[in-house]
Write a protein that holds these residues in place. Structure first.
Motif, short mmCIF file in Angstrom:
data_model
loop_
_atom_site.label_atom_id
_atom_site.label_comp_id
_atom_site.label_asym_id
_atom_site.label_seq_id
_atom_site.Cartn_x
_atom_site.Cartn_y
_atom_site.Cartn_z
N SER A 102 6.16 9.36 4.27
CA SER A 102 4.99 8.93 3.66
C SER A 102 5.02 9.13 2.10
O SER A 102 5.86 10.05 1.68
CB SER A 102 3.88 9.58 4.07
N GLU A 150 0.37 7.36 7.51
CA GLU A 150 1.63 7.63 8.55
C GLU A 150 1.43 8.70 9.50
O GLU A 150 1.35 8.32 10.87
CB GLU A 150 2.80 8.29 7.73
N PRO A 162 -8.42 0.39 2.40
CA PRO A 162 -7.46 -0.01 3.43
C PRO A 162 -6.54 -1.03 2.92
O PRO A 162 -5.31 -0.94 3.53
CB PRO A 162 -8.23 -0.91 4.38
N ASP A 163 -6.65 -1.55 1.69
CA ASP A 163 -5.59 -2.25 1.24
C ASP A 163 -4.51 -1.51 0.43
O ASP A 163 -3.65 -2.00 -0.09
CB ASP A 163 -6.23 -3.55 0.34
N SER A 203 1.72 5.00 1.52
CA SER A 203 1.61 5.47 2.68
C SER A 203 0.98 6.85 2.48
O SER A 203 1.79 7.67 1.67
CB SER A 203 2.70 5.29 3.51
N CYS A 227 -1.91 3.05 3.61
CA CYS A 227 -1.74 2.94 5.10
C CYS A 227 -1.49 4.32 5.41
O CYS A 227 -0.90 5.15 4.53
CB CYS A 227 -0.55 2.09 5.58
N PRO A 282 0.86 -1.19 -0.08
CA PRO A 282 -0.02 -0.04 0.06
C PRO A 282 0.94 1.15 0.03
O PRO A 282 2.08 1.30 0.57
CB PRO A 282 -0.66 -0.05 1.25
N ARG A 306 0.04 6.06 12.46
CA ARG A 306 1.08 5.91 13.22
C ARG A 306 1.24 7.36 14.32
O ARG A 306 1.80 6.89 15.33
CB ARG A 306 2.50 5.70 12.37
N GLY A 308 -5.67 3.57 11.87
CA GLY A 308 -4.57 2.69 12.38
C GLY A 308 -3.30 3.75 11.92
O GLY A 308 -2.22 3.24 11.63
#
Ligand code: NDP
Length: 400
Positions: free
Chosen positions: A108, A48, A42-43, A20, A46, A18, A69, A67
């Motif tokens: 990212s 950061e 979501p796939d 970021s 992602c 994925p 970071r 989710g």
């Protein structure tokens, strides 16, 4: 100055999955539309870092759901609240303006620059300097520091993909390999909520009436800019920095339905346009997926249902902000920086009911006249001119 060259059109990492993403200003209108797309994919993506200014509850909720970071709140007084909202999760909390800049510097692939106003300048610069793909909604950055920003994009090896629907439209139909064949670009404008109002009617308009845009659901500042048509003026300056065209090749056309998002005219008489329903998730999806395309949940365009598209020339008398932006674009140097800084302060004063709707352009014009235009050497000069424009605007408003 082009933001993308032919060689950049195929980015080697574009298909890496994925990808970021960091979203600067995730709690705003553009930010929430971006978060919506990220949640649906979501796939593919992602997250950061996410940043907000004051809406700590929404920021924490977004960060946990995606989710992320890191979650950063610019207002430092909200740090402990953010920390407690994120306790028990793996999301790292940070606060303060410097932390927002640091978030843009985290590794990212994509940075969505969706902070409103000049507050977005430092973080967007940071993303450009480290060579990110910058999905740029924060037009004030290019208005205030256009030449410096595009130079930083070039030297940092970054890629700037416009999110503003008009610039996304032009980006999609502009032949960068044959820029000489472009005769003009046309930015369409809805005309805002006061398109048919007289000056006398506009003088009495309240912030609530001015933010009620007929087609787009946006943050307060850009909604007021749409009502004064300063937004289209800022977009002319943004377009000048994004596309290799001269100032007299940038035209504004009022198109109340907001279906044609903008057009490029070529020397052979062809006019290429991009159309769609007025939903910012389309240009955001275009920027996130570039150079590929991804599905977006925007309503499907049905021209049969719409039936008629209409157009008219903008009225510079009733919308003097458009004239001021055109003059600033022509004057160049620091004039757009002053225009932008003064406008941000005047719009905030209107939203606070300190000045009337028509005063916004009057105040900006006074400050432009007072300050003239000087050469912008470096980014520090931009910050200094911006600060002076803001201080003078406060003084002009206080003396009204
Ligand atoms: P909003 O006011 O809805 O959101 C602004 C975002 O910036 C919020 O996340 C806000 O945080 C954050 N923010 C505000 N001030 C600061 C600050 N001092 N430091 C750090 N973050 C800050 O604006 P929009 O989403 O409408 O617009 C964002 C940008 O995108 C603007 O430049 C606008 O011109 C441009 N744009 C917007 C469009 C739209 O449809 N909305 C269309 C095209 C361009 P918080 O909410 O937590 O306080």
């Amino acid at each position: 100055m082009a933001v993308v060259s032919a060689s950049q059109k195929i980015r080697p990492d574009a298909s890496a999955q994925p990808r970021s993403v960091s979203v600067l200003g995730s709690t705003g209108s553009i930010g929430c539309n971006t978060v919506d797309l990220l949640m649906r994919n979501p796939d593919t993506f992602c997250v950061e870092a996410l940043t907000g200014n004051r809406n700590v509850t929404l920021l924490a909720e977004q960060a946990v759901k995606l989710g992320a970071r890191q979650a950063v709140i610019a207002d430092e007084s909200l740090y402990s609240e953010l920390k407690s909202l994120l306790s028990g999760t793996s999301v790292e909390a940070a606060a303060g303006d410097a932390a927002v800049v640091d978030a843009a510097g985290r590794p990212s692939d994509i940075v969505v620059a969706a902070i409103v106003g000049t507050a977005g300048l430092k973080p967007t610069l940071q993303a450009a300097r480290r060579g990110a793909l910058v999905a740029l909604a924060n037009k004030e950055t290019l208005v205030s520091a256009g030449a410096i920003m595009t130079e930083e994009v070039k030297s940092g090896g970054a890629t700037l993909i416009p999110v503003d629907s008009e610039h996304s439209a032009i980006f999609q139909v502009f032949d960068f390999d044959r820029a000489d064949a472009v005769s003009k670009i046309t930015l369409t404008a809805s005309g805002g909520p006061f398109r048919e109002k007289s000056l006398a009617e506009m003088a009495a308009m309240t912030p609530e009436q001015a933010v009620a845009h007929p087609n787009w659901d946006m943050g307060a500042k850009i909604s007021i800019d749409s009502a004064t048509m300063m937004n289209k003026g800022l977009e002319m300056i943004e377009a000048f920095h994004l596309f290799p065209v001269a100032t007299d090749q940038i035209e504004v056309l009022v198109h109340p339905q907001s279906v044609i998002h903008s057009m490029v005219s070529y020397v052979d008489g062809s006019v290429l346009a991009q159309l769609g329903t007025p939903d910012m998730r389309t240009p955001i999806a275009y920027a996130l997926a570039w150079p590929a395309r991804m599905a977006a949940p925007s309503p499907t365009l049905s021209l049969a249902e719409i039936g008629t598209l209409s157009f008219e020339a903008p009225d510079m008398k009733r919308f003097p902000a458009l004239r001021l932006a055109r003059e600033s674009l022509e004057a160049g140097r620091s004039a757009p920086t002053v225009l932008n800084g003064a406008n941000e302060v005047a719009v905030a004063a209107f939203l606070n009911r300190e000045i009337g709707f028509l005063d916004i352009a009057h105040v900006v014009e006074t400050v432009l006249d007072e300050m003239g235009a000087v050469t912008l050497g470096d980014i520090e000069t931009v910050f200094a001119i911006d600060a002076e424009a803001r201080a003078r605007t406060v003084a002009v408003i206080a003396n009204k």
